[in-house]
Design an enzyme around this catalytic site. Structure first.
Site, PDB file in Angstrom:
ATOM      1  N   ASP A  23       5.647 -30.793 -30.623  1.00  0.00           N
ATOM      2  CA  ASP A  23       5.148 -32.027 -30.036  1.00  0.00           C
ATOM      3  C   ASP A  23       4.105 -32.607 -30.988  1.00  0.00           C
ATOM      4  OD1 ASP A  23       4.445 -33.995 -28.051  1.00  0.00           O
ATOM      5  OD2 ASP A  23       2.725 -32.729 -27.541  1.00  0.00           O
ATOM      6  N   ASP A  25       1.231 -35.602 -30.224  1.00  0.00           N
ATOM      7  CA  ASP A  25      -0.094 -35.832 -29.641  1.00  0.00           C
ATOM      8  C   ASP A  25      -0.500 -34.673 -28.731  1.00  0.00           C
ATOM      9  OD1 ASP A  25      -0.852 -38.855 -30.259  1.00  0.00           O
ATOM     10  OD2 ASP A  25       1.291 -38.781 -29.810  1.00  0.00           O
ATOM     11  N   ASP A 199       1.890 -29.627 -25.283  1.00  0.00           N
ATOM     12  CA  ASP A 199       0.660 -29.549 -24.484  1.00  0.00           C
ATOM     13  C   ASP A 199       0.756 -30.189 -23.109  1.00  0.00           C
ATOM     14  OD1 ASP A 199       0.706 -32.250 -25.721  1.00  0.00           O
ATOM     15  OD2 ASP A 199      -1.232 -32.438 -24.697  1.00  0.00           O
TER      16      ASP A 199
END
Length: 268
Positions: A23, A25, A199
């Site tokens: 991922d 960001d 996240d």
């Protein structure tokens, strides 16, 4: 739904047989007040370039961002990537696939009107999605959720996704897990062990795909998750990736002799 968990197990060392999915960001880079305000650590791009070499090209970014945004921040590196949670996907040969964009004008009008009335909201128009960011006005979470939910209430082709301080309307049936599955069906990812780091709640679909394949899912930061492994922050991710690069570089060539043949490198 993510399981409530206090996972503290660190991910295992990265093997040369891994297919690494990252991922962007909140995982590779820290979150910022706006999507354009992120800061790229100077050593991140050469680190990813080294890891791509060591994994025979089997490294991809899987993000909610558009691919051209990922490319801009990681320039001159052009990695295989899935953008907008899988609406866009560029394979290791540089071939782009992109779903047709739905009619988002009514959604955009509602989001823009909400941002006009309430200070601190940011509307992001993507190829096939509308994201309403409320990081600068967290007290407006319920207002944003209710408005965007009503906007798609009668359109089964659209769905509302909730991420960190953002509500996003996107095509139904698209997620990061499906994008990872597509990569795993192609060279140089096919036959490897999938490893996915993310996240946010939007990454849970990816965790749900890699773990049944015998792969490794890594939740970055706190919060409930399906992932069986955890790293504390983007800084911890960076340090883990540096360690992975150094360990792979130190291994004798004979350890990779039985691994899948490398596929052509994607353009940089």
């Amino acid at each position: 739904m993510p399981k409530s968990s206090s996972n503290t197990q660190l991910p295992p060392p990265l093997g040369r047989d891994a297919a690494l999915f990252l991922d962007f960001d909140g995982t590779l880079v820290g979150l910022a007040p706006t999507p354009e305000a992120i800061e790229i650590p100077p050593a991140l791009v050469p680190l990813l370039d080294d890891l791509r070499d060591q994994l025979g090209g089997a490294l991809a970014v899987v993000s909610g961002r558009q691919i051209d945004s990922i490319d801009r921040f990681l320039a001159p590196l052009r990695l295989p990537a899935a953008g907008e949670h899988g609406v866009q996907r560029r394979d290791a040969q540089g071939r782009m696939q992109e779903q047709r964009a739905p009619d988002l004008v009514p959604i955009l009008d509602i989001a823009n009107e909400l941002a006009r009335v309430h200070e601190g909201l940011l509307v992001e128009r993507k190829h096939a999605a509308i994201a309403l960011h409320y990081r600068l006005a967290p007290q407006l979470e319920a207002v944003c959720r209710d408005a965007m939910s009503r906007a798609i209430a009668h359109d089964p082709m659209l769905e509302l996704m909730h991420g960190k301080f953002v509500f996003e309307v996107k095509p139904a049936g698209v997620n990061k897990g499906i994008a990872i599955d597509a990569f795993m069906a192609e060279a140089p990812f096919a036959g490897r062990v999938p490893v996915f780091l993310g996240d946010d709640t939007t990454d849970e679909s990816g965790f749900a795909v890699v773990q049944p394949r015998g792969g490794v899912a890594v939740k970055v930061g706190s919060g409930p998750s399906l992932a069986q492994h955890r790293l504390e922050s983007p800084l911890a991710v960076y340090e883990w990736l540096v360690q992975a690069r150094d360990l792979l570089a130190a291994r004798p060539p004979k350890e990779t002799a039985s691994q899948p043949e490398e596929s052509p490198r994607s353009p940089r």
